[in-house]
Design a protein around this motif. Structure first.
Motif, PDB file in Angstrom:
ATOM      1  N   LEU A 138       2.371  -3.320   3.189  1.00  0.00           N
ATOM      2  CA  LEU A 138       0.943  -3.154   2.904  1.00  0.00           C
ATOM      3  C   LEU A 138       0.685  -2.881   1.420  1.00  0.00           C
ATOM      4  O   LEU A 138      -0.200  -3.496   0.812  1.00  0.00           O
ATOM      5  CB  LEU A 138       0.374  -2.008   3.754  1.00  0.00           C
ATOM      6  CG  LEU A 138       0.345  -2.223   5.263  1.00  0.00           C
ATOM      7  CD1 LEU A 138      -0.099  -0.946   5.967  1.00  0.00           C
ATOM      8  CD2 LEU A 138      -0.568  -3.393   5.636  1.00  0.00           C
ATOM      9  N   LEU A 139       1.452  -1.971   0.833  1.00  0.00           N
ATOM     10  CA  LEU A 139       1.211  -1.571  -0.549  1.00  0.00           C
ATOM     11  C   LEU A 139       1.618  -2.650  -1.551  1.00  0.00           C
ATOM     12  O   LEU A 139       1.021  -2.759  -2.628  1.00  0.00           O
ATOM     13  CB  LEU A 139       1.957  -0.273  -0.859  1.00  0.00           C
ATOM     14  CG  LEU A 139       1.465   0.967  -0.103  1.00  0.00           C
ATOM     15  CD1 LEU A 139       2.401   2.140  -0.343  1.00  0.00           C
ATOM     16  CD2 LEU A 139       0.045   1.328  -0.528  1.00  0.00           C
ATOM     17  N   LEU A 140       2.640  -3.438  -1.207  1.00  0.00           N
ATOM     18  CA  LEU A 140       3.099  -4.489  -2.108  1.00  0.00           C
ATOM     19  C   LEU A 140       2.585  -5.858  -1.678  1.00  0.00           C
ATOM     20  O   LEU A 140       3.095  -6.888  -2.118  1.00  0.00           O
ATOM     21  CB  LEU A 140       4.629  -4.504  -2.171  1.00  0.00           C
ATOM     22  CG  LEU A 140       5.279  -3.229  -2.698  1.00  0.00           C
ATOM     23  CD1 LEU A 140       6.796  -3.327  -2.638  1.00  0.00           C
ATOM     24  CD2 LEU A 140       4.832  -2.949  -4.130  1.00  0.00           C
ATOM     25  N   ASP A 141       1.598  -5.873  -0.811  1.00  0.00           N
ATOM     26  CA  ASP A 141       0.972  -7.119  -0.339  1.00  0.00           C
ATOM     27  C   ASP A 141       1.957  -8.069   0.334  1.00  0.00           C
ATOM     28  O   ASP A 141       1.743  -9.277   0.380  1.00  0.00           O
ATOM     29  CB  ASP A 141       0.284  -7.850  -1.499  1.00  0.00           C
ATOM     30  CG  ASP A 141      -0.828  -7.011  -2.120  1.00  0.00           C
ATOM     31  OD1 ASP A 141      -1.539  -6.329  -1.349  1.00  0.00           O
ATOM     32  OD2 ASP A 141      -0.979  -7.038  -3.342  1.00  0.00           O
ATOM     33  N   GLY A 142       3.059  -7.513   0.817  1.00  0.00           N
ATOM     34  CA  GLY A 142       4.023  -8.331   1.548  1.00  0.00           C
ATOM     35  C   GLY A 142       4.739  -9.360   0.706  1.00  0.00           C
ATOM     36  O   GLY A 142       5.413 -10.236   1.228  1.00  0.00           O
ATOM     37  N   SER A 143       4.636  -9.270  -0.621  1.00  0.00           N
ATOM     38  CA  SER A 143       5.171 -10.335  -1.469  1.00  0.00           C
ATOM     39  C   SER A 143       6.633 -10.143  -1.856  1.00  0.00           C
ATOM     40  O   SER A 143       7.383 -11.100  -1.947  1.00  0.00           O
ATOM     41  CB  SER A 143       4.330 -10.448  -2.750  1.00  0.00           C
ATOM     42  OG  SER A 143       4.264  -9.204  -3.420  1.00  0.00           O
ATOM     43  N   GLU A 144       7.048  -8.877  -2.131  1.00  0.00           N
ATOM     44  CA  GLU A 144       8.411  -8.660  -2.614  1.00  0.00           C
ATOM     45  C   GLU A 144       9.401  -8.264  -1.534  1.00  0.00           C
ATOM     46  O   GLU A 144      10.543  -8.713  -1.521  1.00  0.00           O
ATOM     47  CB  GLU A 144       8.419  -7.571  -3.705  1.00  0.00           C
ATOM     48  CG  GLU A 144       7.942  -8.053  -5.063  1.00  0.00           C
ATOM     49  CD  GLU A 144       6.450  -7.845  -5.221  1.00  0.00           C
ATOM     50  OE1 GLU A 144       5.929  -8.130  -6.302  1.00  0.00           O
ATOM     51  OE2 GLU A 144       5.804  -7.400  -4.258  1.00  0.00           O
ATOM     52  N   ILE A 145       8.988  -7.385  -0.652  1.00  0.00           N
ATOM     53  CA  ILE A 145       9.922  -6.837   0.334  1.00  0.00           C
ATOM     54  C   ILE A 145       9.363  -7.051   1.731  1.00  0.00           C
ATOM     55  O   ILE A 145       8.379  -6.426   2.113  1.00  0.00           O
ATOM     56  CB  ILE A 145      10.159  -5.334   0.109  1.00  0.00           C
ATOM     57  CG1 ILE A 145      10.612  -5.077  -1.336  1.00  0.00           C
ATOM     58  CG2 ILE A 145      11.204  -4.803   1.070  1.00  0.00           C
ATOM     59  CD1 ILE A 145      10.777  -3.600  -1.661  1.00  0.00           C
ATOM     60  N   SER A 146       9.994  -7.895   2.493  1.00  0.00           N
ATOM     61  CA  SER A 146       9.550  -8.083   3.870  1.00  0.00           C
ATOM     62  C   SER A 146      10.297  -7.102   4.765  1.00  0.00           C
ATOM     63  O   SER A 146      11.409  -6.679   4.442  1.00  0.00           O
ATOM     64  CB  SER A 146       9.841  -9.513   4.331  1.00  0.00           C
ATOM     65  OG  SER A 146      11.227  -9.694   4.544  1.00  0.00           O
TER      66      SER A 146
END
Length: 310
Positions: free
Chosen positions: A149-157
């Motif tokens: 949620l905090l990283l918009d799902g872009s770096e760490i799934s």
């Protein structure tokens, strides 16, 4: 004389301070340690959880209450303070990497050293053990969810993070049950303090070392991070004391403050090392190591004066 020197070097506070000094001195030469940080931390978690017995969960109602309260304080209350503070940080350049490092700390579980310091300060050890264990188990769901949620799902799934959580939480907890065998546990208990202290040393050294250049080259980033932790650790801890001092006994207040404000800088550092190439992402973990070290020292003085257990 030699034994005195060894006892001094092996003292908890000295080991923590030494880790900061060595990290700053060696800088990027500590990179090799970062490659083994996951497994070093797994060993720390293994020995930290050997003192826990599922038999202490009977009756279970009180345990659930401790766990819910601990998760709320460590993830929700602490997390909201940090997230609100990051809203004032620009989301551009190195500042964006700094925000990511702070978000990783929000998603990190509580520091297992809480248990050791609760015992040292004569806090409510049962509450701390239940709380740290509950937060650790909850982190299997909350850590990947918050990072997504905090990283918009872009770096760490969540799928990429799950193997790390299994290594750092599930596997140590399972193996620690084997170490509780009556013939092994006495030996484990004797070695536990030293292994945990120096395990943290080996994780903190690269955390600080790989951030050394940023610490000296980007003092404004360090100051911003320090401001966030002043509010979320010292400010929140003192606020907890003001609210609870007339409602709770000193032992519960000691445990409650530690559970609220102490995050695992080792865990957040490992995540930063493993998923990001930018050293700025690990900077908050390095600064957190410094703040947690200083907080343990100052809080022990504060507790000795204002939170004396009967």
């Amino acid at each position: 004389m030699g034994n005195r020197i060894l006892r001094f070097i092996n003292h908890r506070d000295v080991v923590l301070l030494l880790a900061l000094v060595v990290g700053l001195a060696l800088g990027n030469y500590t990179r090799i340690l970062s490659e083994y940080a996951v497994w070093i931390l797994a060993i720390v978690m293994l020995f930290s959880t050997t003192g826990f017995s599922f038999r202490s969960w009977i009756p279970f109602r009180g345990v659930i209450k401790d766990i819910v309260k601990a998760v709320f304080l460590n993830y929700i209350v602490f997390g909201l303070i940090v997230v609100l503070a990051t809203s004032f940080i620009p989301d551009a350049g190195d500042y964006s990497y700094l925000r990511k490092g702070l978000f990783i700390i929000v998603a990190a579980p509580a520091g297992p050293s809480i248990i050791a310091f609760t015992a040292l300060l004569k806090g409510n050890l049962e509450y701390s053990v239940n709380g740290v264990f509950g937060i650790t188990v909850a982190s299997l769901v909350l850590t990947p969810l918050l990072l997504f949620l905090l990283l918009d799902g872009s770096e760490i799934s969540p799928l990429l993070l799950m193997p790390m959580l299994l290594k750092l939480i599930v596997l140590p907890l399972v193996i620690s049950r084997l170490l509780r065998h009556k013939k092994i546990l006495p030996v484990v208990k004797k070695a536990q303090p030293t292994i945990v202290k120096w395990g943290f040393f080996l994780v903190i050294v690269p955390t600080v070392g790989l951030s050394r250049d940023v610490i000296f080259a980007e003092p404004q980033l360090v100051l911003i991070t320090a401001g966030v932790f002043l509010a979320s650790i010292y400010g929140l801890g003192f606020l907890y004391y003001l609210i609870a001092r007339k409602k709770e006994n000193p032992r519960n207040i000691i445990s409650g403050i530690l559970i609220t404000v102490v995050k695992s800088s080792a865990f957040s550092a490992v995540v930063a090392f493993s998923f990001f190439e930018e050293s700025v992402v690990a900077l908050p973990s390095a600064v957190l190591s410094i703040f947690v070290t200083s907080f343990y020292i100052t809080f022990s003085l504060f507790a000795g004066k204002f939170l004396k257990s009967e």
